[in-house]
Every structure is written in structure tokens, then in C-alpha cells.
Design an enzyme around this catalytic site. Structure first.
Site, PDB file in Angstrom:
ATOM      1  NE  ARG A  92     117.212 101.301   5.238  1.00  0.00           N
ATOM      2  CZ  ARG A  92     116.385 100.824   6.125  1.00  0.00           C
ATOM      3  NH1 ARG A  92     115.273 101.473   6.438  1.00  0.00           N
ATOM      4  NH2 ARG A  92     116.596  99.685   6.746  1.00  0.00           N
ATOM      5  CB  ALA A 122     113.609  93.673   1.699  1.00  0.00           C
ATOM      6  NE  ARG A 179     121.136  98.172  -1.204  1.00  0.00           N
ATOM      7  CZ  ARG A 179     120.842  98.234   0.101  1.00  0.00           C
ATOM      8  NH1 ARG A 179     119.751  98.866   0.516  1.00  0.00           N
ATOM      9  NH2 ARG A 179     121.616  97.668   0.995  1.00  0.00           N
ATOM     10  CD  GLN A 198     121.484 100.383   7.693  1.00  0.00           C
ATOM     11  OE1 GLN A 198     122.345 100.193   8.554  1.00  0.00           O
ATOM     12  NE2 GLN A 198     121.595  99.913   6.463  1.00  0.00           N
ATOM     13  CG  ASP A 203     117.484  92.662   3.163  1.00  0.00           C
ATOM     14  OD1 ASP A 203     117.832  92.590   4.350  1.00  0.00           O
ATOM     15  OD2 ASP A 203     117.197  93.732   2.602  1.00  0.00           O
ATOM     16  CG  ASN A 254     117.997  91.046   8.333  1.00  0.00           C
ATOM     17  OD1 ASN A 254     117.393  91.779   7.548  1.00  0.00           O
ATOM     18  ND2 ASN A 254     118.140  91.373   9.609  1.00  0.00           N
ATOM     19  CE  LYS A 255     122.006  96.160   6.351  1.00  0.00           C
ATOM     20  NZ  LYS A 255     122.704  96.455   5.081  1.00  0.00           N
TER      21      LYS A 255
HETATM   22  O1  MRU Z   1     120.788  97.853   3.696  1.00  0.00           O
HETATM   23  P1  MRU Z   1     119.366  98.050   4.140  1.00  0.00           P
HETATM   24  O2  MRU Z   1     119.184  99.190   5.075  1.00  0.00           O
HETATM   25  O3  MRU Z   1     118.431  98.111   2.959  1.00  0.00           O
HETATM   26  O4  MRU Z   1     119.053  96.725   4.954  1.00  0.00           O
HETATM   27  C1  MRU Z   1     117.809  96.579   5.579  1.00  0.00           C
HETATM   28  C2  MRU Z   1     117.672  95.298   6.307  1.00  0.00           C
HETATM   29  O5  MRU Z   1     118.576  94.499   6.381  1.00  0.00           O
HETATM   30  C3  MRU Z   1     116.327  94.988   6.864  1.00  0.00           C
HETATM   31  O6  MRU Z   1     116.430  94.217   8.026  1.00  0.00           O
HETATM   32  C4  MRU Z   1     115.534  94.194   5.831  1.00  0.00           C
HETATM   33  O7  MRU Z   1     115.533  94.864   4.602  1.00  0.00           O
HETATM   34  C5  MRU Z   1     114.144  93.955   6.259  1.00  0.00           C
HETATM   35  S1  MRU Z   1     113.188  95.426   6.172  1.00  0.00           S
HETATM   36  C6  MRU Z   1     111.627  95.100   6.676  1.00  0.00           C
END
Ligand code: MRU
Length: 374
Positions: free
Chosen positions: A63, A65, A100, A213, A254, A264-265
């Protein structure tokens, strides 16, 4: 998924400083770290076919991006090894694009492989895709290292602003660390470079419900590298900022629009609001592969993944006997919703740290670093 496991039980320590994804010894498969098992178990998985790669992305074995993008590029190679025809290219690309929706790195990587292989004879396609996926991985590592170089002066400035007293407190959300990329991470790259440069720092790690995470991945990787950190509940950031306990926020992304809106998350937006209210600089760190040049308005345009509500109603962890178990949190009859991402409008973002430098979060700012996109 049928991917082969190579186990190593706890205590969990990464065997070597390493990447998150690498070619298998047979030159045909791909090896990844199973991130669903961290921080309790360090285990790698061999991805052997297209379905393995797609399932690894869907189930969040991999996981983040940039790593999703690199895995998808390898997924194309695995798919083409089984069917290198034009139909095979289209089927592999369609399968991976369905995994995704939010991280644009996925489509960016798949399209890049698709374009490169369609010019070739079918017999040459799988090997070419495999080599290109390796190049994309190397590029990502280089971009993240450069993000660290450009972000380091921001941490240095925070240290200077404190009169070189105490420690620089950085708040980060989710995992935008090396586990989310190939090496270095995006948000963590400036942190690791500042730590290596001897700047005293401490990282506030948002636990990042529902999948945690931050608590399970960011905390693990910072611990592995010896970077001082504290895990906090997602709602603590505003309080810390009000009390001068956060010097800067750095998050990943992302999908960032051409106008600087940062997807982002889930929960990132609330941290940006609290940062603005308290005068705390708020940076997003991302490689250009995360910029969606076709979009301007992120709130209207960035597709927000909605995941299984079971991730909200239950939580997993290690019990006293050392077993990883899942327990229910909510009344059985209560419905839940699981929005996985949100969008922070550009006006709340102090700057975007890219591999080319730090841009203002605006169309002009990003275009000044990437003129070919306008
Ligand atoms: O759902 P995830 O764990 O894939 O989400 C990850 C994030 O939101 C990260 O902040 C984003 O992908 C940037 S990773 C360098």
C-alpha cells in the site's frame, strides 16, 4: 491469493536495510513485504502472476501510492508473461486499474508500461515490462531521496527558529514512509535526512484509524531506524498544536491536483485545519508521479475509496499470548462507513515538497517546477 510466503516470525526486525519490492531470484517473479502482518511479523511474499499482484494491492499487502504504482507495473509484467497479446495487455491493465481508485500512481505506472509494450512484438513484451517496472522502482527511490534533500532545509529552519534548543517536533499522518514507497518514503524522507544530519527530532505519529498504518507501520519503521517518536491517537494533533508541541506537519499524498489540492489518508484535512488555526506549517511531500495534471478541484474530482466497514467495526492486534487476533469494537447491529481518503484544499497547504524542490501549493507553483505540464 496464491502468492508464496517466506516466513520469519517475531521479534520483528527487517533483516537488512532494504526495499519494499524487488525482483525474484528467478528473474520472473516479484518479492514484496506483507505489510498486513507488520509490526508483529516480518514476512515476504512471492508474487507469481497478475492475480497475485492485483490481490496484493487490493488486500493492502502493499500500500502507499508510490508502492502501489510499482507493484502495478510489475503486475503488468506478470500478466504479460501469461498472455502477451494485445488482449492480454488490455486485460492486465483493466484488472490492475480496478484494484484501488485513489492513488493516481497506479494508473500512471500501468499506462507507462502499456505504452512501452504495445510498440513491441508480443514475444518481447513481458521482459520489457519487467525491466521497466524495475526502472520505475529505481526512479521512485531516487525521487524520494531528492524529496528528502529538498525537505531537509525545512526541518533545519524549524530547528533554527527554536534557537537550536530542544527538539524539532514533526507530526505525520498514516504511513508515507519507506514502506509506502520503494525506499526513503515521502513524508519521512526529510525526517530521515534530518536525523542523519544530527538535527534532534521527535515525530508525532498519528495512529491513523481504521487500519492504523501510523501505529503499526510508521512507528515500526521509525523504531527500526532509531528515530525518536510517540504514537498518538488521531484526535490528539489539535491539542498538541495549541500547546506549541508541533513545529511542522509533513504528510504524503495519493493524488494531488495540478492546483495543489492534496488527496491523502482520511483525517489529513482535519490536521491541516488545526495546523492553519495554530500557525503550524503544513507540508505535503510527494513525487511527481502522484500529481494528477488532469484535475484542478480535488474535492470534486479525486475519487475517494470507500472500503469494507469491517475495518471500522473491528480491530486487530497481538494478544498476551503473542497471537494476532481481531476483535469487534462496535455493537453488532451498528452500521459503519469507511471513507479511506480526504482532500486538503491547496489554501491550507504551506508547500509541496517534490523531487524538484518545494513548490507553492497552486497551479503556478507546481507549473514553475514542471513547466512541460502546462
Ligand atoms: O491506504 P494506504 O495505506 O495505501 O494509504 C497511504 C497514504 O495515504 C499515504 O499517505 C500516501 O499513499 C502517500 S505514501 C508515500
Amino acid at each position: 491469493m496464491s502468492a508464496r510466503r517466506r516466513g520469519r516470525l517475531a521479534p520483528v526486525s527487517a533483516p537488512n536495510p532494504q526495499r519494499t519490492i524487488w525482483p525474484g531470484d528467478d528473474g520472473r517473479t516479484v518479492v514484496v513485504i506483507d505489510q498486513t502482518r507488520l509490526p508483529h511479523v516480518f514476512e515476504t511474499l512471492d508474487l507469481t502472476d497478475l492475480e497475485d499482484a492485483a490481490a496484493a494491492i487490493e488486500t493492502m499487502v502493499v500500500r502507499g501510492a508510490p508502492l502501489i504504482g510499482v507493484t502495478a507495473a510489475y503486475g503488468m509484467a506478470l500478466g504479460l508473461a501469461a498472455d502477451p497479446s494485445d488482449d492480454g495487455v488490455a486485460a492486465a491493465s483493466a484488472r490492475l486499474l480496478r484494484t484501488r481508485p485513489t492513488a493516481v500512481n497506479l494508473a500512471w505506472a500501468v499506462r507507462r508500461v502499456e505504452e512501452a509494450v504495445t510498440a513491441l512484438a508480443p514475444a518481447a513484451r513481458a521482459a520489457a515490462a519487467y525491466a521497466l517496472a524495475g526502472e520505475i522502482a529505481d526512479e521512485d527511490a531516487a525521487m524520494c531521496s531528492a524529496i528528502g534533500d529538498h525537505g531537509l532545509p525545512l526541518v533545519e529552519a524549524a530547528w533554527e527558529a527554536k534557537g537550536r534548543e530542544g527538539v524539532v517536533n514533526v507530526l505525520t499522518h498514516c504511513n508515507a514512509g519507506w514502506l509506502a514507497t520503494v525506499e526513503w518514503g515521502t513524508a519521512t524522507a526529510p525526517i530521515y535526512k534530518a536525523f542523519d544530519a544530527g538535527i534532534p527530532l521527535h515525530v508525532w505519529v498519528d495512529e491513523t484509524r481504521p487500519r492504523n498504518q501510523g501505529a503499526s507501520l510508521t512507528a515500526w519503521e521509525l523504531g527500526e531506524k532509531g528515530v525518536p517518536h510517540s504514537v498518538i491517537v488521531d484526535n490528539a494533533g489539535g491539542h498538541l498544536m495549541q500547546h506549541g508541541m508541533v513545529d511542522l506537519c509533513i504528510v504524503g499524498s495519493d493524488r494531488t491536483t495540478a492546483a495543489g489540492d492534496v488527496g491523502n489518508k482520511i483525517g489529513t484535512y482535519l490536521k491541516a485545519l488545526a495546523a492553519r488555526d495554530n500557525g503550524v506549517p503544513f507540508y505535503a511531500a510527494l513525487p511527481s508521479s502522484t500529481i494528477d495534471w488532469t484535475l484542478r478541484d480535488g474535492v470534486a474530482g479525486i475519487p475517494i475509496e470507500e472500503r469494507d466497514p469491517a475495518e471500522v467495526t473491528a480491530i486487530s492486534g497481538m494478544d498476551a499470548g503473542g497471537r494476532v487476533v481481531e476483535v469487534r469494537l462496535t455493537p453488532e447491529a451498528s452500521p459503519a462507513r469507511n471513507y479511506a481518503f480526504d482532500v486538503t484544499p491547496a489554501r491550507l497547504v504551506t508547500g509541496i515538497i517534490t523531487e524538484r524542490g518545494v513548490a507553492e501549493a497552486s497551479e503556478e507553483g507546481l507549473a514553475s517546477l514542471y513547466p512541460a505540464t502546462t
